[in-house]
Each structure stands twice: as structure tokens, then as C-alpha cells.
Scaffold this active site. Structure first.
Site, PDB file in Angstrom:
ATOM      1  N   ALA A 139       3.506 -14.955 -29.207  1.00 37.54           N
ATOM      2  CA  ALA A 139       3.775 -16.212 -28.497  1.00 37.54           C
ATOM      3  C   ALA A 139       4.379 -17.267 -29.412  1.00 37.54           C
ATOM      4  O   ALA A 139       5.038 -18.194 -28.935  1.00 37.54           O
ATOM      5  CB  ALA A 139       2.483 -16.743 -27.870  1.00 37.54           C
ATOM      6  N   LEU A 158      -7.803 -20.791 -27.564  1.00 37.84           N
ATOM      7  CA  LEU A 158      -9.246 -20.707 -27.782  1.00 37.84           C
ATOM      8  C   LEU A 158      -9.549 -19.886 -29.031  1.00 37.84           C
ATOM      9  O   LEU A 158      -9.191 -18.716 -29.118  1.00 37.84           O
ATOM     10  CB  LEU A 158      -9.929 -20.080 -26.562  1.00 37.84           C
ATOM     11  CG  LEU A 158      -9.585 -20.727 -25.207  1.00 37.84           C
ATOM     12  CD1 LEU A 158     -10.370 -20.049 -24.088  1.00 37.84           C
ATOM     13  CD2 LEU A 158      -9.843 -22.231 -25.228  1.00 37.84           C
ATOM     14  N   ASP A 161      -6.654 -18.306 -34.991  1.00 35.93           N
ATOM     15  CA  ASP A 161      -6.792 -18.021 -36.415  1.00 35.93           C
ATOM     16  C   ASP A 161      -6.687 -19.324 -37.209  1.00 35.93           C
ATOM     17  O   ASP A 161      -5.677 -20.024 -37.109  1.00 35.93           O
ATOM     18  CB  ASP A 161      -5.676 -17.058 -36.833  1.00 35.93           C
ATOM     19  CG  ASP A 161      -5.865 -16.506 -38.237  1.00 35.93           C
ATOM     20  OD1 ASP A 161      -6.591 -17.128 -39.036  1.00 35.93           O
ATOM     21  OD2 ASP A 161      -5.284 -15.443 -38.533  1.00 35.93           O
ATOM     22  N   GLU A 238     -15.176 -14.486 -28.344  1.00 37.85           N
ATOM     23  CA  GLU A 238     -15.356 -15.280 -29.558  1.00 37.85           C
ATOM     24  C   GLU A 238     -16.293 -16.461 -29.298  1.00 37.85           C
ATOM     25  O   GLU A 238     -17.164 -16.777 -30.112  1.00 37.85           O
ATOM     26  CB  GLU A 238     -14.006 -15.783 -30.071  1.00 37.85           C
ATOM     27  CG  GLU A 238     -14.066 -16.480 -31.411  1.00 37.85           C
ATOM     28  CD  GLU A 238     -14.398 -15.556 -32.566  1.00 37.85           C
ATOM     29  OE1 GLU A 238     -14.960 -16.052 -33.560  1.00 37.85           O
ATOM     30  OE2 GLU A 238     -14.101 -14.346 -32.475  1.00 37.85           O
TER      31      GLU A 238
END
Length: 257
Positions: A139, A158, A161, A238
Site C-alpha cells: 500500500a 492499526l 510497524d 494485534e
């Protein structure tokens, strides 16, 4: 918490499906994540091999959404969707909207695609989960190839990294150059949702978003009144892990001006 992909062990788990094992759970009928494990993040600057459209008009959305009509558009994008937990939640919350998850890691995106296929077959409701899909793509490079100007209503970043090392901050998915691309594909009044458990990254996001002339941060009461906000904490894998570990969540939502 070591998350930079270049600092991770490059070895991934063996794909059990390739060894003749069935990756589908006999209990749930859904793919088992252990057969799709991969390192936590992927280098977005690396020369990955992707097929991508030359322009948004060339995207065959019907191949991803069986029920989409020519006058309908994908309007929600979960960037770096991981294992698809939040994407599935979006599909359930907004059955009338088409949501796409974009994920750079091959095994992880394979898992999300298989998960969506299994959910469609498992559900007894006509059209259930046919409003969500996943694309393996970068992206940070190809977003404008998929979306026309002002097409998106909501974008989600969300637990991206953090790229902790200062020399790699330029690889963060929120930066000044990319914010202009996001503004291009977002409609006026559209929203950008960000969530992280890394305070330094949160401060970076807020600083760069507030410095950009095409965004304004929502007031806290606006953030808390948004029905999506509670889902940001635990719907993604996550986010659920952060909750289990009693970690901190840092939320910021921005409006496209």
C-alpha cells in the site's frame, strides 16, 4: 518489543498445508493460523513482486466481491490488515459497505483470503462476508493504482510497524509524502483511524498528521462516540494481544479536510 522486519529471524514456520496436513480446523471450519505463520513485518522498500493495476479503472473488483455492482465502490480500507480480525468486524458492522484489507506478507494475506472464503461457505446467510476481501500488495507504493480520487470513506492503520531505528523512520507508513496520497484517495470528511501500542509512534503519527494541511484530529468526545472506536482495541489480533499483555493503546482519529 522487537518488530522491525530486518531485525527479525528470517526463518518462517513450515507451511503445514504444503506437507499434506489440512490447515482447516475440523472444529471451526476456519483456517488455522499456525499454518500461515510469518515474521511480524515485511520490508516495504524491498523489491517484492506484485501484480497491480495501471489505474483504478482496471481493478476487477467483481473477482473479489461476487455481489458488487458496477455503480458500487470499495469505501473502507484496512491498511496492513494482518490476519484479518478487524476486517471481519468491519464486514459484520457495515454489511452495506465494501471493505478491503491490504497486506504485504504473502502467507498472512493467504490466510485472510482463506479465512474469508471459509466464512462465506460457513455462514448460512445469503451474502454474508461477501462485502470483505483481501489483496496482497504494498500500500505504500500502489494505493493510487487501486482507488480513485475521493473514493475512500475510512482508512485504518492499526498497530503498524514502528520501525524503531531512527534511520528507518522514513519507512513508517505515516509520513508526509504518503499522507498526501492518502488525502487524494480519501473523500472530504473521510476519516483516518490510527492505533498503536508504541507511544513514540503515536506521537510521530499525531505530529505528522497535524502538520499536514489536509487533516484535523477529532476531539476526544468525537473519537469516543464513534461506534468503531471500541472495536479498534480488540478486534484485530494485534490489539487482542496488547489487551492480554495489559499494554497501552494509543488512539488518534483524523478527518480529511
Amino acid at each position: 518489543m522487537a518488530r522491525d522486519s530486518e531485525d527479525q529471524d528470517m526463518e518462517t514456520e513450515t507451511n503445514g498445508a504444503a506437507e499434506g496436513l489440512d490447515p482447516t480446523s475440523a472444529v471451526t471450519g476456519l483456517p488455522q493460523k499456525r499454518f500461515y505463520r510469518q515474521r511480524a513485518h515485511s520490508n516495504p522498500i524491498a523489491d517484492h513482486s506484485f501484480d497491480y493495476p495501471a489505474r483504478p479503472e482496471d481493478v476487477n473488483w467483481r473477482a473479489l466481491y461476487p455481489s458488487i455492482q458496477p455503480d458500487q465502490k470499495v469505501t473502507f480500507a484496512d491498511i496492513g490488515c494482518g490476519y484479518g480480525g478487524f476486517l471481519v468486524t468491519l464486514g459484520e458492522m457495515f454489511p452495506e459497505k465494501f471493505s478491503i484489507g491490504m497486506e504485504i506478507r504473502v502467507k498472512v494475506s493467504d490466510y485472510v483470503m482463506d479465512r474469508i472464503t471459509a466464512l462465506r461457505h460457513k455462514s448460512g446467510e445469503a451474502g454474508a462476508y461477501k462485502n470483505i476481501a483481501c489483496l496482497r500488495t504494498n500500500a505504500m507504493k500502489y494505493l493510487p493504482n487501486y482507488f480513485a480520487k475521493g473514493q475512500l470513506e475510512k482508512m485504518f492503520f492499526l498497530y503498524p510497524d514502528p520501525h524503531f531505528k531512527r534511520a528507518k523512520h522514513k519507512w513508517r507508513i505515516i509520513n508526509q509524502a504518503l499522507l498526501s496520497e492518502y488525502a487524494y484517495v480519501l473523500k472530504k470528511g473521510g476519516l483516518v483511524y490510527t492505533m498503536t501500542d508504541v507511544e513514540d509512534l503515536h506521537q510521530w503519527i499525531v505530529q505528522h498528521m497535524e502538520e499536514h494541511p489536509l487533516y484535523e484530529r477529532l476531539k476526544e468526545e468525537e473519537e469516543q462516540s464513534d461506534p468503531i472506536t471500541p472495536k479498534l482495541y480488540q478486534s484485530s489480533e494485534e490489539g487482542a494481544k496488547v489487551v492480554r499483555n495489559k499494554g497501552d493503546h494509543f488512539l488518534a482519529i483524523f478527518r480529511r479536510l
